[in-house]
Design a protein around this motif. Structure first.
Motif, short mmCIF file in Angstrom:
data_model
loop_
_atom_site.label_atom_id
_atom_site.label_comp_id
_atom_site.label_asym_id
_atom_site.label_seq_id
_atom_site.Cartn_x
_atom_site.Cartn_y
_atom_site.Cartn_z
N LYS A 137 0.84 -1.20 0.00
CA LYS A 137 0.00 0.00 0.00
C LYS A 137 0.87 1.25 0.00
N ALA A 138 1.90 1.23 0.84
CA ALA A 138 2.81 2.38 0.91
C ALA A 138 3.50 2.60 -0.43
N PHE A 139 3.87 1.51 -1.10
CA PHE A 139 4.52 1.61 -2.41
C PHE A 139 3.60 2.28 -3.42
N LEU A 140 2.33 1.84 -3.47
CA LEU A 140 1.38 2.42 -4.41
C LEU A 140 1.16 3.90 -4.12
N LEU A 141 1.01 4.24 -2.84
CA LEU A 141 0.78 5.63 -2.47
C LEU A 141 1.97 6.50 -2.86
N ALA A 142 3.18 6.05 -2.55
CA ALA A 142 4.38 6.82 -2.90
C ALA A 142 4.50 6.96 -4.41
N LEU A 143 4.22 5.88 -5.14
CA LEU A 143 4.29 5.92 -6.60
C LEU A 143 3.29 6.94 -7.15
N ALA A 144 2.06 6.93 -6.61
CA ALA A 144 1.03 7.85 -7.09
C ALA A 144 1.38 9.30 -6.77
N VAL A 145 1.98 9.54 -5.60
CA VAL A 145 2.40 10.90 -5.23
C VAL A 145 3.46 11.40 -6.20
N ILE A 146 4.44 10.56 -6.52
CA ILE A 146 5.48 10.93 -7.48
C ILE A 146 4.86 11.16 -8.86
N ASP A 147 3.90 10.32 -9.21
CA ASP A 147 3.19 10.46 -10.47
C ASP A 147 2.50 11.82 -10.56
N ASP A 148 1.86 12.23 -9.45
CA ASP A 148 1.22 13.55 -9.41
C ASP A 148 2.25 14.66 -9.59
N PHE A 149 3.41 14.50 -8.95
CA PHE A 149 4.47 15.49 -9.11
C PHE A 149 4.91 15.56 -10.57
N GLY A 150 5.03 14.40 -11.20
CA GLY A 150 5.39 14.38 -12.62
C GLY A 150 4.35 15.09 -13.47
N ALA A 151 3.07 14.89 -13.14
CA ALA A 151 2.01 15.57 -13.88
C ALA A 151 2.11 17.08 -13.72
N ILE A 152 2.45 17.52 -12.50
CA ILE A 152 2.60 18.96 -12.24
C ILE A 152 3.73 19.54 -13.09
N VAL A 153 4.85 18.83 -13.16
CA VAL A 153 5.98 19.29 -13.97
C VAL A 153 5.59 19.36 -15.44
N ILE A 154 4.88 18.34 -15.92
CA ILE A 154 4.44 18.32 -17.31
C ILE A 154 3.53 19.50 -17.60
N ILE A 155 2.58 19.76 -16.69
CA ILE A 155 1.66 20.88 -16.88
C ILE A 155 2.43 22.20 -16.95
#
Length: 395
Positions: free
Chosen positions: A157-175
């Motif tokens: 669960k912690a792995f998925l949450l951390a991955l999704a948080v990083i994914d959100d950060f990546g989306a922010i950078v892309i935007i």
């Protein structure tokens, strides 16, 4: 501090899981409205103009604009604080903890984008949507995990949450990098001055939320006028919020603000966004619409690309000894989690609106791809994990 971090993690999971259910209800309502006699009223509501002015200066736009540019800025503000907390005390606080989710997130963003580009390489306009399948929806993914109860090891669960948080950060950078246009140096300079004021407030030990909210609103207005998407302001302001308790305080201002705003984000902002953006009309659609380059690229990017990207990156770097498997997890479970990362939904819909601002037919095609890819990922991920993981004791 460890106990507080664990409690914050559990609270986050509980809110996101419940928020995922509300999100699903809002999506169903949007689909009903857009495929019923209420369709005209639904679209009219989203286009109602709203204007706000102070001292002769103001902002006007339809309801849809206020949802996507104002409410979503608050969502990204909460996401920004979550990222900061994870970097300071959570699963991203050291390279040993962060290496696997960081590498998995990068693979999960790169491969879906490459699949989309390969599908739409002959259409320059459609290529603007390359980032749509790179996103992961935390609420829906965690919501599916919650259905599996104690079967899921906590480390997974912690792995998925951390991955999704990083994914959100990546989306922010892309935007920020790829969806900025007509940049205004003066507005950006004013936004930078606002950020400096926030940093000074932090440095001076100001622990009241009011000054940060007022200056943060100023930063949002400046970023909105600058040509950079306004939601980026939410993350920039979040980085300036004090993360350590003041004298005589048990919790930091950042912890208090996350605690106060996260329920609003999970149960109001994201469902409202889903209601406003998930209204896909199926009236004139057929199976052939899935063959449209944008729909096909998004669906394959989410359903196929996420699996290959996340699982492939994990396998390579674990075999190389750079990273370690989450405690209690095995490869079949890692595959199930990789599939769940293909639930793009709200973040994918958000990027689609930015990618095709003047092409509603491409937005509709991307919505179809997001729906198909996300639903397929949710169903397959759930059944893979359900049948591969044994029921664990709750004691």
């Amino acid at each position: 501090m460890i106990r507080k971090s664990v409690n914050a993690f559990q609270e986050f999971l509980q809110l996101e899981a419940a928020g995922g259910i509300v999100l699903m209800i809002a999506t169903v309502i949007a689909l009903i409205c857009s495929n019923s006699p209420l369709a005209d009223q639904y679209h009219h509501l989203l286009e109602l103009p709203i204007a706000v002015s102070v001292a002769g200066e103001g902002i006007s736009g339809p309801v849809h604009f206020w949802i996507n540019d104002a409410l979503m800025a608050i969502f990204f503000f909460v996401v920004g604080m979550e990222i900061k907390r994870e970097l300071l005390t959570g699963d991203l606080s050291s390279w040993k903890k962060a290496s696997l989710p960081v590498i998995a997130a990068l693979g999960g963003m790169l491969v879906p984008a490459l699949i989309y580009i390969s599908v739409d390489s002959g259409d320059p306009e459609a290529l603007r949507g390359w980032a749509i399948p790179s996103a992961t929806d935390i609420a829906f993914a965690v919501g599916v995990l919650s259905l599996l109860g104690s079967r899921i090891p906590p480390a997974l669960k912690a792995f998925l949450l951390a991955l999704a948080v990083i994914d959100d950060f990546g989306a922010i950078v892309i935007i920020a990098v790829f969806f900025s246009h007509g940049l205004s140096a003066f507005a950006l300079l004013l936004a930078l001055l606002g950020i400096i004021v926030l940093l000074v407030l932090n440095r001076q030990g100001v622990r009241s939320p009011v000054p940060y909210m007022l200056v943060g609103l100023f930063v949002w207005l400046c970023v909105l006028k600058s040509g950079v998407h306004a939601t980026v302001a939410g993350v920039a302001v979040a980085a300036c919020i004090p993360a350590t308790p003041g004298e005589g305080e048990e919790d930091s201002l950042m912890d208090r603000m996350i605690h106060a705003l996260h329920p609003w984000s999970a149960f109001l902002i994201m469902p409202v966004f889903a209601f406003a953006n998930a209204g896909l009309s199926f009236g004139d659609m057929s199976v052939d619409d899935l063959k449209h380059g944008v729909a096909l690229g998004v669906a394959l990017g989410l359903f196929v690309g996420k699996q290959i990207g996340v699982l492939g990156a994990c396998w390579i770097f674990i075999k190389l000894g750079v990273c370690h498997m989450p405690a209690g997890a095995r490869w079949p479970a890692m595959h199930g989690v990789a599939v769940l990362c293909g639930i793009g939904f709200t973040m994918s819909l958000f990027v689609a609106n930015l990618a095709f601002p003047t092409a509603p037919h491409l937005v509709d095609a991307s919505r179809l791809g997001v729906m198909v890819g996300s639903v397929a990922s949710a169903l397959l991920g759930y059944f893979l994990l359900r049948f591969q993981l044994p029921q664990r004791s709750s004691n």
